[in-house]
Design a protein around this motif. Structure first.
Motif: not given
Length: 217
Positions: A195-217
């Protein structure tokens, strides 16, 4: 492997007759709204389906896909125009408890209070989740209860919790966010991302390949 930018539900249904269609990209196809998807998915041949910016809303996708998708190896993406990995791991964003290992059957959609959510009929790893409290057996936390007092990591449809196959009619979630408390046909709904900074902790996360997929520019 086919890609379209202009096609209708009627044409999509006819693609079910293709013998080796494993990947289909329909991003931007506004005339595709969902009714043509069930026969396409029911063949069991399709492995990837991209519906980013198509005419299919998350609710329509759930209504049409949940009854026929089962636990088959199919990755459906409404979040962006890239292919999802063949399999992903999903874990608690705080303690790293693995909730799903080598998950191959999932629908990825947006979520209002997180980056994205996973819808699936696949049962999480045994012992990885527990009910937030006795009064809400469909509202699940990781085994370490990292998100106790906040939103659950996983929502489970109670009427299907013990069923081997998702054949029952859709029912409402015990605790619903993400798809606005509407009736859903998938057994599990997983809140993912930061969530945006200050709006709660990280929720579930995914395997690094998909994390890069979701957060890359």
């Amino acid at each position: 492997d086919l890609s379209f930018t202009s096609v209708s539900d009627r044409a999509i249904a006819k693609l079910a007759t293709l013998p080796d269609l494993a990947s289909l990209r329909l991003q931007g196809c506004k005339r595709v709204e969902g009714p043509g998807l069930p026969p396409l998915v029911a063949t069991g041949k399709l492995r990837r389906l991209n519906l980013f910016q198509s005419g299919v809303t998350p609710l329509e996708l759930v209504r049409h896909l949940a009854p026929v998708m089962g636990t088959r190896a199919l990755r459906v993406n409404l979040v962006d125009d890239r292919d999802l990995p063949d399999a992903v791991e999903v874990w608690c964003g705080i303690c790293k408890t693995v909730l799903f290992r080598a998950l191959q059957s999932l629908v990825l959609v947006g979520k209002s209070n997180a980056r994205f959510q996973i819808l699936t009929h696949v049962t999480p790893r045994h012992g990885s989740l527990e009910a937030a409290h006795a009064g809400a057996p469909g509202r699940l936390l990781c085994a370490n209860r990292c998100h106790n007092g906040t939103q659950p990591l996983v929502l489970r449809r109670e009427s299907l919790a013990a069923a081997p196959e998702p054949q029952d009619p859709p029912v409402a979630w015990v605790y619903g966010e993400g798809l606005e408390d509407e009736a859903l046909g998938f057994r599990f709904q997983v809140a993912c991302g930061r969530p945006p900074l200050g709006e709660g902790p990280p929720l579930a996360m995914m395997t690094p390949s998909l994390a890069r997929h979701m957060y890359s520019a």
